[in-house]
Structure formats: structure tokens, C-alpha cells
Design a protein around this motif. Structure first.
Motif, PDB file in Angstrom:
ATOM      1  N   ILE A 203      -5.645 -12.840 -56.982  1.00 15.81           N
ATOM      2  CA  ILE A 203      -6.912 -13.426 -57.409  1.00 15.81           C
ATOM      3  C   ILE A 203      -7.452 -12.602 -58.572  1.00 15.81           C
ATOM      4  O   ILE A 203      -6.964 -11.513 -58.853  1.00 15.81           O
ATOM      5  CB  ILE A 203      -7.944 -13.419 -56.269  1.00 15.81           C
ATOM      6  CG1 ILE A 203      -8.216 -11.975 -55.815  1.00 15.81           C
ATOM      7  CG2 ILE A 203      -7.456 -14.258 -55.106  1.00 15.81           C
ATOM      8  CD1 ILE A 203      -9.517 -11.817 -55.098  1.00 15.81           C
ATOM      9  N   GLU A 204      -8.467 -13.140 -59.251  1.00 14.72           N
ATOM     10  CA  GLU A 204      -9.096 -12.402 -60.348  1.00 14.72           C
ATOM     11  C   GLU A 204     -10.470 -11.926 -59.917  1.00 14.72           C
ATOM     12  O   GLU A 204     -11.281 -12.703 -59.425  1.00 14.72           O
ATOM     13  CB  GLU A 204      -9.222 -13.305 -61.576  1.00 14.72           C
ATOM     14  CG  GLU A 204      -7.886 -13.696 -62.187  1.00 14.72           C
ATOM     15  CD  GLU A 204      -8.088 -14.651 -63.357  1.00 14.72           C
ATOM     16  OE1 GLU A 204      -8.737 -14.252 -64.335  1.00 14.72           O
ATOM     17  OE2 GLU A 204      -7.607 -15.793 -63.271  1.00 14.72           O
ATOM     18  N   LEU A 205     -10.714 -10.645 -60.112  1.00 12.58           N
ATOM     19  CA  LEU A 205     -11.995 -10.071 -59.694  1.00 12.58           C
ATOM     20  C   LEU A 205     -12.991 -10.092 -60.845  1.00 12.58           C
ATOM     21  O   LEU A 205     -13.456  -9.060 -61.297  1.00 12.58           O
ATOM     22  CB  LEU A 205     -11.792  -8.635 -59.225  1.00 12.58           C
ATOM     23  CG  LEU A 205     -11.309  -8.465 -57.796  1.00 12.58           C
ATOM     24  CD1 LEU A 205     -11.191  -7.002 -57.447  1.00 12.58           C
ATOM     25  CD2 LEU A 205     -12.270  -9.161 -56.845  1.00 12.58           C
ATOM     26  N   LYS A 206     -13.309 -11.287 -61.342  1.00 12.61           N
ATOM     27  CA  LYS A 206     -14.285 -11.356 -62.436  1.00 12.61           C
ATOM     28  C   LYS A 206     -15.367 -12.364 -62.081  1.00 12.61           C
ATOM     29  O   LYS A 206     -15.127 -13.321 -61.336  1.00 12.61           O
ATOM     30  CB  LYS A 206     -13.583 -11.755 -63.733  1.00 12.61           C
ATOM     31  CG  LYS A 206     -12.962 -13.141 -63.696  1.00 12.61           C
ATOM     32  CD  LYS A 206     -12.313 -13.497 -65.020  1.00 12.61           C
ATOM     33  CE  LYS A 206     -11.799 -14.947 -64.979  1.00 12.61           C
ATOM     34  NZ  LYS A 206     -10.995 -15.294 -66.150  1.00 12.61           N
ATOM     35  N   SER A 207     -16.550 -12.121 -62.619  1.00 12.65           N
ATOM     36  CA  SER A 207     -17.679 -13.004 -62.351  1.00 12.65           C
ATOM     37  C   SER A 207     -17.311 -14.437 -62.717  1.00 12.65           C
ATOM     38  O   SER A 207     -16.700 -14.691 -63.749  1.00 12.65           O
ATOM     39  CB  SER A 207     -18.884 -12.540 -63.170  1.00 12.65           C
ATOM     40  OG  SER A 207     -19.980 -13.391 -62.936  1.00 12.65           O
ATOM     41  N   GLY A 208     -17.664 -15.362 -61.855  1.00 16.69           N
ATOM     42  CA  GLY A 208     -17.404 -16.767 -62.139  1.00 16.69           C
ATOM     43  C   GLY A 208     -16.074 -17.265 -61.618  1.00 16.69           C
ATOM     44  O   GLY A 208     -15.826 -18.471 -61.599  1.00 16.69           O
ATOM     45  N   PHE A 209     -15.195 -16.348 -61.155  1.00 20.52           N
ATOM     46  CA  PHE A 209     -13.885 -16.806 -60.691  1.00 20.52           C
ATOM     47  C   PHE A 209     -13.978 -17.392 -59.286  1.00 20.52           C
ATOM     48  O   PHE A 209     -14.544 -16.792 -58.377  1.00 20.52           O
ATOM     49  CB  PHE A 209     -12.868 -15.667 -60.693  1.00 20.52           C
ATOM     50  CG  PHE A 209     -11.517 -16.093 -60.167  1.00 20.52           C
ATOM     51  CD1 PHE A 209     -10.685 -16.896 -60.939  1.00 20.52           C
ATOM     52  CD2 PHE A 209     -11.098 -15.732 -58.893  1.00 20.52           C
ATOM     53  CE1 PHE A 209      -9.450 -17.318 -60.454  1.00 20.52           C
ATOM     54  CE2 PHE A 209      -9.860 -16.145 -58.401  1.00 20.52           C
ATOM     55  CZ  PHE A 209      -9.040 -16.942 -59.186  1.00 20.52           C
ATOM     56  N   ALA A 210     -13.410 -18.585 -59.141  1.00 23.27           N
ATOM     57  CA  ALA A 210     -13.292 -19.210 -57.826  1.00 23.27           C
ATOM     58  C   ALA A 210     -11.842 -19.655 -57.672  1.00 23.27           C
ATOM     59  O   ALA A 210     -11.246 -20.171 -58.615  1.00 23.27           O
ATOM     60  CB  ALA A 210     -14.233 -20.401 -57.699  1.00 23.27           C
ATOM     61  N   LEU A 211     -11.266 -19.441 -56.498  1.00 24.43           N
ATOM     62  CA  LEU A 211      -9.895 -19.882 -56.253  1.00 24.43           C
ATOM     63  C   LEU A 211      -9.925 -21.385 -55.994  1.00 24.43           C
ATOM     64  O   LEU A 211     -10.571 -21.835 -55.053  1.00 24.43           O
ATOM     65  CB  LEU A 211      -9.325 -19.148 -55.033  1.00 24.43           C
ATOM     66  CG  LEU A 211      -7.855 -19.417 -54.709  1.00 24.43           C
ATOM     67  CD1 LEU A 211      -6.962 -18.802 -55.780  1.00 24.43           C
ATOM     68  CD2 LEU A 211      -7.499 -18.839 -53.343  1.00 24.43           C
ATOM     69  N   PRO A 212      -9.263 -22.181 -56.843  1.00 23.48           N
ATOM     70  CA  PRO A 212      -9.260 -23.622 -56.571  1.00 23.48           C
ATOM     71  C   PRO A 212      -8.388 -23.935 -55.361  1.00 23.48           C
ATOM     72  O   PRO A 212      -7.381 -23.264 -55.132  1.00 23.48           O
ATOM     73  CB  PRO A 212      -8.661 -24.226 -57.848  1.00 23.48           C
ATOM     74  CG  PRO A 212      -7.915 -23.126 -58.506  1.00 23.48           C
ATOM     75  CD  PRO A 212      -8.466 -21.817 -58.024  1.00 23.48           C
TER      76      PRO A 212
ATOM     77  N   GLN B 219      -7.223 -16.332 -48.372  1.00 24.01           N
ATOM     78  CA  GLN B 219      -8.385 -17.014 -48.945  1.00 24.01           C
ATOM     79  C   GLN B 219      -8.127 -18.514 -49.063  1.00 24.01           C
ATOM     80  O   GLN B 219      -9.022 -19.326 -48.800  1.00 24.01           O
ATOM     81  CB  GLN B 219      -8.726 -16.405 -50.314  1.00 24.01           C
ATOM     82  CG  GLN B 219      -9.774 -17.154 -51.128  1.00 24.01           C
ATOM     83  CD  GLN B 219     -11.168 -17.158 -50.491  1.00 24.01           C
ATOM     84  OE1 GLN B 219     -11.377 -16.597 -49.417  1.00 24.01           O
ATOM     85  NE2 GLN B 219     -12.100 -17.823 -51.140  1.00 24.01           N
TER      86      GLN B 219
END
Lengths: 396, 396
Positions: free
Chosen positions: B235-244, B266
Motif C-alpha cells: 500500500i502507499e502511505l500518503k495522504s489521500g491514498f485509498a486501496l480500491p 486490508q
């Protein structure tokens, strides 16, 4: 764990076992009597839920009026007429009925509240900040509380950072605090080992989790390995392969770990199952966590659940809503529990944490809980007071 | 899951809840009365264990004599004098005392046993083979049983392979069987979806696990993704990231997965928590598994525990000791449960599986259970009969 569930429990009093089994039988029979044959699955599930709830309540604290005596009677309104806040709070405490909590929305009510406490413990997310944004007016409110002579702590179940790591977040948001004011669950895990004299055993710790846990252990001089160093490690699927593990590991600490993998799970399993007396410590059991602001993310409940599922062991939980952190503060600084105010935005962690530990509790509406949810008939967790935001403490 | 445990349960009958809570209170009080103050922690733990045991028993089957009425009375020896096997088995069944099971160690006793059953279900590891080595005499025994007109199945909780994958293992060991004789937990998961008409919903499955589950779903034409394809994903730990995630996923199947990672956890959490009605299916809950022959390895209990821990949901378990596989066989082939013999080397999975499902049960000593353990006072799971090896079925 199925493969272990019928093993005899040497340490279980026979009376307790028989009564629990008897209750499960009665509950199952009642479920069956209540439903006709087709929804038998539903009856079985209900029976399991009720027993699980009994288990969860019993495990947390043997006798707890807040946990066991939630009334289903009609609500009644506190603070009618001109009764002072303190007397209304005493009145609320002396009844078993569910009361709607008073709102602190004037400078007089704020003064009454602050006069009744010496120490204030704040949850952070939804109270001090939301995600990466400071809530308006918070610096002024914290300054005001310090001027009033209140001792302040910030508590979080987030174990990814050490207290030093959290201080940096406070600094970045323009809030000047000291590391000692931060009570993170990574710190709680280290403090627990400190309290039980783990260091003198000469044993080491295996860590599942981010950097925070290791940083707190370093401050105490406790040896550890694992954590981020074990990200990307794997196993070999060939005959004769065994994962070597350190037989000197005396505790496994499990905190949120987005680098969780099978190597870490197996390593923890070996330590807990094969090292005699090895402790199993969970920073917290939160099902979900705020990893980014765009989605709910699987929390440390997942990592702890994995280790429970392969060991059949229950962890010692050190974060909210466990009493360990409060006991530590009370013991170390001689605080009086009924002069501590717990402030948070979640009923089922923060407010429950306050109530289960004999603290005063205050819900703030700046986070996940709405006034509607607080007053919903289904909510049985009632704070002593609530506020629109903690700025109400200075009448703002 | 702590953050969910106090939420009201809409489907829980009030009677069941109150009785369970009452029992937990009584159990806690008894614990406290039994121990003095210092070991309070022990009392709390015992209370939790007893309630957890009640929960586990209640959830598996509401009323079960095998689960609830194990006697603590003195043992008595069956088969004294010249009583025939069948009559001794009836005698054993008609008493509530714990009996020592008869050993099948002569051609006459073997004939009595085989005459009483039409179908034999074998656990594999420790019964047919040990690790990658066939146990001596097994091919001849299986041939003999087929000549006697017995229907044979091989059952395993190992979900890593499909039935085709297991057939290859049998082939490699020189055992000629058909795929239809194999009942693996990956097959059980697919069969369960088949039974409930999942395919016609048009929904798909998200798989945590190895190749076996997907291969079985392919045979039924059910769409799926995940499995080994999601190894190494992050996953990416950046603001705004959501796992689709795919909102059309209607079931998550969790089997043993040494490629488990946070992405998979997740993804499963999102499907189960956010897709309305999404099923949560576990191939099995085994705490430990035989990944290599050199060590005990964390089993699917870990993967299932992770998903339980972040969703607060209980899975539908399709492998041993769940009744689903047996119900499937009984329904599909019109078998009679009391004419099925379950043969295995583990008391707490195989023999329990047989007893809980109303089958006859036979322990073989070629695996993990010794005669000493079988007759230990602490063992409460008593098979109907036991053998040195299944070669005893042909008097060898």
C-alpha cells in the motif's frame, strides 16, 4: 482455536467452568425455544454472541457496574432547573438508570468541571487534530488549562511512533509539549515491561510493529529485534527447513504493522509456543486505524488476531481500554483516579476507557461521534459530560 | 474486538444475553472468592477462559453430549471377557461414563467393525503417509477395503492444493485414487458456495490462500481474484491514498497463506466490512500446520485470526471439525451418518470431527497420538475404537 479448545485447562476453577458451560447450555436452549427450526443458524449465532459478550465483559474486569448494569429503563434528563454540575454528577452516579449527560456550554459549567479534576488526559485524533490538521483554538485551550494548574497528558493507541515521534507531530502542528506528556501504546508496552522488572531477567523482546516500540525499548535499555528489520523476510518451502528463533526472547510485543508477513507470524509463534514463560503483549486491539485520511484501514486487531490464531493465547493489552496505563500513572505520580478527566471522541474506546477505570469522562463532538449517536437509544456508554469542542473548557 | 464489543447486538435475544452476563458475573465472583487478592490476575484469566470455553462450545453446537457431559468418574474397561465388539460398542454408547476404547487387533474384531460401516473417511497425514513417506502396507489395505465394497474418502484441512493437486501427491506415492475420493478444505469451500447457490448471484470471490482454492472455484465457474497473484503487493502511505476494492466481491475465502501481507488483509477487510452481505469463509482454523517436516508452523488460524481481528466477524468454517463437509456428503450421496467411520491420528480434530457429527470414530497410532496420551486422565475425547495402524482393518 479449534485444535486446542477441548484441552483441559489446569488453572481454571471447576466452579467457573461448570457455571459457564451451564449458562451456555441454557442460552442455547432459550435461543432454540425462541426461534423455530429454520433460523437455527441465527439462534446458534446469537448464542455465540451472548457468550462471547459475557466472555469479553468478564475478561476485562470481574465486577464492573458500568459494564454489567446498563439499564434499559427510560431516560431522564439531568441538570433540569438550576442544579449545579457537581451535584448533578453525583446524582447521576447514585442511580442505576441511564442518564443523558450534561453539556458543558458555559463558563460556569466549565469552572465546575475543571474544579473537580487535577489531571486531564486527551485522546488526540478527533480531539486535538483531525488527520494532519489542528482543530481551531486548541493551542489557546491547552495554554489556558496549564495556567489553571492542570496536568495534561495525550494518550493514543497508535504504536507506530515513539513519544519522541509524536512530539515531532505536535511540534509540526505548532503545539509545544514535552515527550513526558505523551502516553502512546508503544510507551505503554515498554512501561509495562519496566513495571514487571523484565530488564533484570536479561531476556530480549521480539517486535511486530513499526519503529515506535523499538525506540521506547531502547530508552529503557531492553534488547529487542524484529520490527521493520523483518519486512520482506520469507521462509523456504523445502523439506528439512526450520525457521531458527532466539530462545532468549522473553516477550513478543505486537503493534500495528503494515509490513506484517508470514516470517514475523511464525517467529512470534515459535517464541510464544516454545520459549517457556514468553509474554504476549498487544499495544491495542483496535479493529480499524487511520493510516490515511481516505479510508478505514485494518488495525492492530489484525496483527494480534494472527498471533492469537496460531498460539491459542490471549495477549496482555497495554493500550486503551486496558487499565495498565492509568495504573502506571496513579502509581508513579500518586494521582487520584476520580480527579482525572478522560477526554475523547469515541464512546467505545475513550469514554469506555474512562468509565472502566474510574475516571471522569468527557466526550467531544469534534471527532467521529455525533450528538445524535450519543443520545441514540442503542448507545449504552454515557460520558459524565460532553462538549462541542474542548475549547468549551475555557468558555469558548 | 475491543472497539466493537459494546455495540448493541440487534439479533441477540435479551434472555440469552442476560443469562450469559449473569453467569460471567457469578463466575467472576467465584473466582475472587476462591483466590485471595494477590492472584487476582489469575482469577480474571480463569474467568475469561471459562467464559471463552462456554462460548466456543455454544458456538459449535448448541447441545452436544460429547462436548458438555464428559464425566470425571473412574474409567472402566470395556471388552472384558468374550463380549463381541459390536455389543461392547453399544454398551459403551449407552453409558455416560468415560470408557477406554477397544483396540481392533484381530481379524474378528476388524470384521465386526467393517460390517458396521459402509463408508470410511481417512485423514491423510499420520494415517496414510507421514510427511512425504507412505506408511507401510497402506496400498494393500486400501485395496482390501475396496474389495469389501467400502466407499473411501480422504479428508484434509490442507487448503493449499486442489483435489487435482492432492491426486498428484497420491500418484507420486504410488496410490491410485480418483479426485472425487478427496475431500480437501479448498474443495469444501467451493462446495459450500455451490450448495448456497452463490454462482447465480453473479458475484465474485476474494481469495487469501494458495492455488488450491482458486482451482476448485474454477471447476465451478465461479469468478475469483487474489490468492498468489497478490503476493508482494503493498500500500502507499500518503495522504489521500485509498486501496480500491471490487464492490462485486460477495465472499472472502481465507485459507493458509504463507504469502499473507497487509494488502491482502486490508482488501479482505474492505470486502467484508463494506460490501453488503459479503460472506467470510475459513477453510479451517488449525493453529499449526505441517509446512515442512522439521518444525510446527503457524497455520490458517493466523490468517483467519487476522481477518477476525479487523472485522469483528466470525467466519463460516468449512473444514474439520465443521459439519458442512459431512452434511454435503450425506445430502449428495444419501449416506447414513452412523454407517460412516472417521479414521484419524488427532483426537482434537479428527476424532472430535467424527464424534461431533454422529459418525463412528477410529484413532490410529501411526501419527501424533500415542496410546499413553489416549488413555491419559486429561483426555476426554474417546474414539469408538483404536488401531496400531489402519492395516489392522485387514487383520495385519
Amino acid at each position: 482455536v479449534v485444535s486446542r479448545r477441548v484441552k483441559p485447562r489446569r488453572n481454571m476453577p471447576a466452579e467457573a467452568r461448570h457455571i459457564a458451560v451451564f449458562a451456555a447450555t441454557i442460552a442455547a436452549v432459550l435461543c432454540i425455544a425462541r426461534f423455530s427450526t429454520p433460523p437455527l443458524r441465527r439462534a446458534v449465532r446469537s448464542s455465540r454472541l451472548s457468550a462471547a459478550r459475557a466472555s469479553s465483559i468478564a475478561s476485562f474486569r470481574p465486577i464492573s457496574s458500568t459494564g454489567l448494569s446498563y439499564s434499559r429503563g427510560p431516560k431522564y434528563q439531568q441538570l433540569k432547573g438550576g442544579a449545579s454540575f457537581s451535584s448533578s454528577m453525583e446524582k447521576a452516579a447514585s442511580t442505576t438508570m441511564v442518564a443523558t449527560p450534561p453539556k458543558v456550554d458555559s463558563i460556569d459549567k466549565a469552572k465546575d468541571l475543571l474544579d473537580s479534576v487535577d489531571t486531564i488526559i486527551f485522546d488526540c485524533d478527533g480531539v486535538i487534530w483531525k488527520g494532519d490538521t489542528l482543530i481551531d483554538g486548541i493551542p489557546e485551550t491547552l495554554d489556558f488549562l496549564r495556567q489553571q494548574g492542570k496536568t495534561i497528558y495525550f494518550v493514543t493507541n497508535n504504536a507506530r511512533k515513539s513519544r519522541a515521534g509524536f512530539k515531532k507531530k505536535f511540534d509540526d502542528l505548532g503545539l509545544s509539549i514535552s515527550s513526558e506528556e505523551i502516553l502512546s501504546s508503544a510507551f505503554a508496552a515498554a512501561a509495562y515491561l519496566d513495571k514487571i522488572g523484565f530488564k533484570v531477567t536479561g531476556k530480549s523482546v521480539y517486535v511486530i510493529g513499526d519503529v515506535g516500540i523499538g525506540e521506547e525499548l531502547d530508552l529503557l535499555g531492553i534488547q529487542w529485534h524484529g520490527g521493520t528489520a523483518d519486512i520482506g523476510k520469507g521462509i523456504e518451502l523445502k523439506s528439512g527447513f526450520a525457521l531458527p528463533h532466539d530462545e532468549n526472547v522473553g516477550a513478543v510485543i505486537v503493534g500495528f504493522d503494515y509490513g506484517i508477513n508470514y516470517y514475523k507470524i511464525q517467529y512470534a509463534q515459535l517464541c510464544i509456543n516454545e520459549n517457556p514463560g514468553c509474554l504476549f503483549i498487544a499495544t491495542n486491539l483496535d479493529a480499524l486505524t487511520h493510516l490515511t485520511d481516505s479510508q478505514e484501514w485494518a488495525g492492530n486487531g489484525a496483527m494480534v488476531g494472527a498471533i492469537k490464531g496460531c498460539t491459542g493465547k490471549e495477549p496482555t493489552v497495554v493500550g486503551k481500554p486496558s487499565p495498565l496505563l492509568i495504573d502506571y500513572l496513579v502509581q508513579k505520580f500518586g494521582l487520584k483516579k476520580d480527579r482525572i478527566l478522560m477526554v475523547g471522541d469515541r464512546l467505545d474506546t475513550d469514554i469506555l476507557f474512562g468509565k472502566e477505570n474510574g475516571l471522569k469522562s468527557c466526550l467531544t463532538l469534534t471527532g467521529v461521534t455525533t450528538e445524535k449517536k450519543l443520545f441514540d437509544d442503542e448507545n449504552k456508554i454515557i460520558p459524565d459530560v460532553y462538549v462541542d469542542s474542548i475549547n468549551a473548557f475555557r468558555g469558548a
